[in-house]
Design a protein around this motif. Structure first.
Motif, PDB file in Angstrom:
ATOM      1  N   GLU A  62      42.722-108.760  -1.961  1.00  0.00           N
ATOM      2  CA  GLU A  62      42.744-107.967  -3.606  1.00  0.00           C
ATOM      3  C   GLU A  62      41.549-107.037  -2.845  1.00  0.00           C
ATOM      4  OE1 GLU A  62      41.441-108.725  -7.525  1.00  0.00           O
ATOM      5  OE2 GLU A  62      41.082-110.320  -5.834  1.00  0.00           O
ATOM      6  N   GLY A  63      41.949-105.150  -2.808  1.00  0.00           N
ATOM      7  CA  GLY A  63      41.336-104.660  -2.869  1.00  0.00           C
ATOM      8  C   GLY A  63      41.549-103.503  -1.864  1.00  0.00           C
ATOM      9  N   LEU A  64      42.226-104.212  -0.751  1.00  0.00           N
ATOM     10  CA  LEU A  64      42.571-103.443   0.683  1.00  0.00           C
ATOM     11  C   LEU A  64      43.168-102.657   0.124  1.00  0.00           C
ATOM     12  CD1 LEU A  64      43.306-106.315   2.714  1.00  0.00           C
ATOM     13  CD2 LEU A  64      40.713-104.739   2.234  1.00  0.00           C
ATOM     14  N   GLU A  65      43.974-101.264   0.952  1.00  0.00           N
ATOM     15  CA  GLU A  65      44.468-100.750   1.155  1.00  0.00           C
ATOM     16  C   GLU A  65      45.669-100.774   1.635  1.00  0.00           C
ATOM     17  OE1 GLU A  65      43.265 -97.808   0.360  1.00  0.00           O
ATOM     18  OE2 GLU A  65      41.422 -97.958  -0.418  1.00  0.00           O
ATOM     19  N   PRO A  66      47.166 -99.793   1.045  1.00  0.00           N
ATOM     20  CA  PRO A  66      48.248-100.706   1.520  1.00  0.00           C
ATOM     21  C   PRO A  66      48.372-100.987   2.009  1.00  0.00           C
ATOM     22  CG  PRO A  66      47.806 -99.493  -0.175  1.00  0.00           C
ATOM     23  CD  PRO A  66      46.817 -99.185   0.362  1.00  0.00           C
ATOM     24  N   ARG A  67      47.611-100.269   3.688  1.00  0.00           N
ATOM     25  CA  ARG A  67      48.154-100.415   5.410  1.00  0.00           C
ATOM     26  C   ARG A  67      47.485-101.208   5.625  1.00  0.00           C
ATOM     27  NH1 ARG A  67      49.816 -96.654   8.778  1.00  0.00           N
ATOM     28  NH2 ARG A  67      49.608 -94.997   7.371  1.00  0.00           N
ATOM     29  N   ASP A  68      46.605-101.901   4.839  1.00  0.00           N
ATOM     30  CA  ASP A  68      45.700-102.720   5.235  1.00  0.00           C
ATOM     31  C   ASP A  68      45.892-104.333   4.986  1.00  0.00           C
ATOM     32  OD1 ASP A  68      43.551-101.361   7.304  1.00  0.00           O
ATOM     33  OD2 ASP A  68      42.473-101.246   5.391  1.00  0.00           O
ATOM     34  N   ARG A  69      46.224-103.904   3.921  1.00  0.00           N
ATOM     35  CA  ARG A  69      47.032-105.537   3.112  1.00  0.00           C
ATOM     36  C   ARG A  69      48.198-105.399   4.055  1.00  0.00           C
ATOM     37  NH1 ARG A  69      46.443-103.461  -2.010  1.00  0.00           N
ATOM     38  NH2 ARG A  69      48.703-103.142  -2.372  1.00  0.00           N
ATOM     39  N   ALA A  70      49.237-105.035   3.940  1.00  0.00           N
ATOM     40  CA  ALA A  70      50.143-105.450   4.928  1.00  0.00           C
ATOM     41  C   ALA A  70      50.049-105.487   6.314  1.00  0.00           C
ATOM     42  CB  ALA A  70      51.394-104.024   5.225  1.00  0.00           C
ATOM     43  N   LEU A  71      49.071-104.667   7.207  1.00  0.00           N
ATOM     44  CA  LEU A  71      48.624-105.127   8.194  1.00  0.00           C
ATOM     45  C   LEU A  71      48.277-107.054   8.390  1.00  0.00           C
ATOM     46  CD1 LEU A  71      48.223-105.424  11.427  1.00  0.00           C
ATOM     47  CD2 LEU A  71      46.179-104.213  10.765  1.00  0.00           C
ATOM     48  N   ALA A  72      47.581-107.491   7.203  1.00  0.00           N
ATOM     49  CA  ALA A  72      46.698-108.760   6.853  1.00  0.00           C
ATOM     50  C   ALA A  72      47.338-109.703   6.821  1.00  0.00           C
ATOM     51  CB  ALA A  72      45.714-108.626   6.019  1.00  0.00           C
ATOM     52  N   LYS A  73      48.745-109.277   6.527  1.00  0.00           N
ATOM     53  CA  LYS A  73      49.534-110.194   5.655  1.00  0.00           C
ATOM     54  C   LYS A  73      50.436-110.403   6.885  1.00  0.00           C
ATOM     55  CE  LYS A  73      54.237-110.979   3.510  1.00  0.00           C
ATOM     56  NZ  LYS A  73      55.157-110.337   2.246  1.00  0.00           N
ATOM     57  N   GLN A  74      50.778-109.626   7.069  1.00  0.00           N
ATOM     58  CA  GLN A  74      51.718-109.978   9.546  1.00  0.00           C
ATOM     59  C   GLN A  74      50.930-110.725  10.472  1.00  0.00           C
ATOM     60  OE1 GLN A  74      52.023-106.464  11.204  1.00  0.00           O
ATOM     61  NE2 GLN A  74      54.145-106.709  12.473  1.00  0.00           N
ATOM     62  N   LEU A  75      49.228-110.131  10.085  1.00  0.00           N
ATOM     63  CA  LEU A  75      48.415-110.950  11.153  1.00  0.00           C
ATOM     64  C   LEU A  75      48.625-112.543  10.311  1.00  0.00           C
ATOM     65  CD1 LEU A  75      45.767-108.839  11.568  1.00  0.00           C
ATOM     66  CD2 LEU A  75      47.175-109.039  13.335  1.00  0.00           C
ATOM     67  N   ALA A  76      48.159-112.630   9.381  1.00  0.00           N
ATOM     68  CA  ALA A  76      48.397-114.453   8.260  1.00  0.00           C
ATOM     69  C   ALA A  76      49.262-115.046   8.802  1.00  0.00           C
ATOM     70  CB  ALA A  76      47.239-114.191   7.282  1.00  0.00           C
ATOM     71  N   PHE A  77      50.559-114.668   7.753  1.00  0.00           N
ATOM     72  CA  PHE A  77      51.619-115.280   8.370  1.00  0.00           C
ATOM     73  C   PHE A  77      52.494-115.900   9.608  1.00  0.00           C
ATOM     74  CE2 PHE A  77      53.606-114.588   3.471  1.00  0.00           C
ATOM     75  CZ  PHE A  77      52.745-115.226   3.440  1.00  0.00           C
ATOM     76  N   GLY A  78      52.209-114.130  10.339  1.00  0.00           N
ATOM     77  CA  GLY A  78      52.203-114.218  11.853  1.00  0.00           C
ATOM     78  C   GLY A  78      51.695-115.566  12.451  1.00  0.00           C
ATOM     79  N   ALA A  79      50.185-115.885  12.513  1.00  0.00           N
ATOM     80  CA  ALA A  79      49.776-116.652  13.294  1.00  0.00           C
ATOM     81  C   ALA A  79      49.940-118.553  12.209  1.00  0.00           C
ATOM     82  CB  ALA A  79      47.796-116.175  12.977  1.00  0.00           C
ATOM     83  N   VAL A  80      49.633-118.087  11.159  1.00  0.00           N
ATOM     84  CA  VAL A  80      50.414-119.272  10.681  1.00  0.00           C
ATOM     85  C   VAL A  80      51.691-119.994  10.788  1.00  0.00           C
ATOM     86  CG1 VAL A  80      50.687-121.510   8.425  1.00  0.00           C
ATOM     87  CG2 VAL A  80      48.762-118.746   8.867  1.00  0.00           C
TER      88      VAL A  80
END
Length: 433
Positions: A62-80
């Motif tokens: 929440e509150g992240l810029e769209p680019r950062d939010r997309a990267l956070a999702k890619q990293l978190a979902f991928g690692a899980v």
């Protein structure tokens, strides 16, 4: 219906060794990027609290810029998703080491970036090391990632069940199940597809005033729109106006299969979050009645709100247990969308593969049979019943019928669903003679 897996308490995580009172913790160095910090927190919550990754991401990003939010999702979902593979790598590069969950989460992200994203080595190492601080485990993170840089690692092939489980990061019991039910080649293809990003599919709501020019770019398939590129669904005015709702293409096939008609009386058991409920209403042009049953009070309230947003004015939400639901009047059509293992949705629910167990499936089957029996009792003579699950598990195909379809991620590019239909059913659920 998406599963509601039982939650477990936090894992026992190893504690760091006691330190002398005078010892000082290492200080943090370079700042960690907001996306990596959010992803690391999500992975930690999954490891320590058995949190759902998608729900944790909503909070942490929440509150992240769209680019950062997309990267956070890619990293978190991928690692899980890749947790099985990542732990296999750790076991070989740091055998016998006990890791605190925060350190393991940092190591998961670093290995994932190196093996699967091709991130510049210095970035993946430096950021993972900083995430592991102030624990002294940062030294192990640095050592493992530097060794991985120097030596690389070869994952097992997927010619065997055990090798496929490691290479594609699925629990071995699930690989064994699919190997038996689908065959080796199809299983390998399905395992690989489960680790690919899911497409973003929307349903265009025919009960709303739709301005085609305002829709995001994408591929249309009837009322389905597969979006091209990033799109913030929840933040879109189209979503708030009820013009669109996220729903996989497979899920969008269910309501038309029931084929509800304007003026009919339709029952939707286990209705929340409401994608199929509101689709039924749209197909009926909001004429007639849809009775939507949901047991949980909070989910029933959310379902009511979803129906209001989607202009589904002919829906009546009933808070009740679908297993024991009865009605004084029979229904022309009944949709059974029971709790299931959700094994067809592993792309959008990255942690689900680690939550579902064979015992959980056995317990779900008992619930599914009770809900199906209640649905059959509520069906009018000559009526139509559809039973749908978003899973790939033969044990959960509880309605015997040749009139059915299945979708598979590696074949159809959407969620895995199993959907069966009977028309003119008896109370036993078998086709009438």
């Amino acid at each position: 219906m998406s599963p509601s897996a039982p939650r477990r308490g936090p894992g026992p995580g190893a504690r760091p060794a006691a330190r002398p009172p005078a010892a000082r913790l290492p200080e943090r160095g370079a700042a960690v990027s907001p996306a990596r910090r959010a992803a690391w927190t999500v992975v930690r919550r999954v490891l320590e609290q058995d949190a759902y990754a998608d729900r944790a991401l909503m909070t942490e990003a929440e509150g992240l810029e769209p680019r950062d939010r997309a990267l956070a999702k890619q990293l978190a979902f991928g690692a899980v998703q890749r947790r099985g593979t990542l732990d296999w790598v750790i076991a070989r590069l740091a055998p016998g080491k006990k890791l605190e969950p925060p350190v393991r989460a940092a190591l998961h992200l670093g290995i994932y970036e190196q093996l699967f994203l091709g991130t510049a080595d210095h970035a993946s190492v430096d950021q993972a090391v900083e995430l592991a601080k102030p624990s002294y485990g940062y030294k192990l993170v640095n050592a493992v990632l530097r060794r991985l840089q120097r030596e690389g690692i070869e994952l097992p092939g997927d010619e065997t069940i055990a090798g496929a489980a490691v290479r594609h990061s699925h629990p071995q019991w699930l690989v064994t199940l699919w190997w038996k039910e689908l065959g080796a080649d199809a299983t390998r293809a399905l395992l690989a597809a489960d680790n690919e990003p899911a497409e973003l599919a929307l349903r265009i709501n025919t009960l709303a005033d739709v301005d085609e020019a305002a829709l995001p770019p994408g591929r249309r398939e009837g009322d389905a729109l597969v979006v091209e590129g990033p799109f913030d669904v929840a933040g879109s005015p189209l979503f708030r106006a009820g013009v669109i709702t996220p729903q996989s293409r497979a899920a969008q096939m269910v309501a038309p299969f029931l084929d509800p008609q304007p003026g009919e009386r339709v029952l939707d058991l286990c209705a929340a979050p409401g994608g199929k409920t509101t689709h039924l209403a749209a197909l009926m042009r909001a004429e007639g009645e849809v009775v939507a049953v949901e047991r949980h009070p909070g989910r029933a309230r959310a379902l009511t709100a979803a129906c209001r947003r989607m202009h589904a004015t002919n829906v009546t939400v009933v808070q009740a247990d679908a297993r024991t639901f009865t009605s004084g009047r029979p229904f022309d059509r009944v949709l059974v969308d029971p709790p299931c293992s959700g094994l067809g949705t592993l792309r959008t629910h990255p942690d689900l593969r680690w939550k579902v167990t064979p015992d959980a499936i056995a317990g779900l089957v008992v619930v599914q049979d009770r809900i199906l029996a209640a649905a059959q009792a509520a069906l009018a003579p000559g009526g139509t019943l559809v039973y749908a699950t978003c899973t790939i598990s033969a044990a959960e195909d509880r309605l015997a019928s040749e009139d059915r379809f299945r979708t598979l991620p590696h074949v159809d590019g959407t969620d895995g669903f199993s959907v069966a239909r009977v028309t003119g059913a008896t109370r036993s659920g078998q086709p009438a003679a």
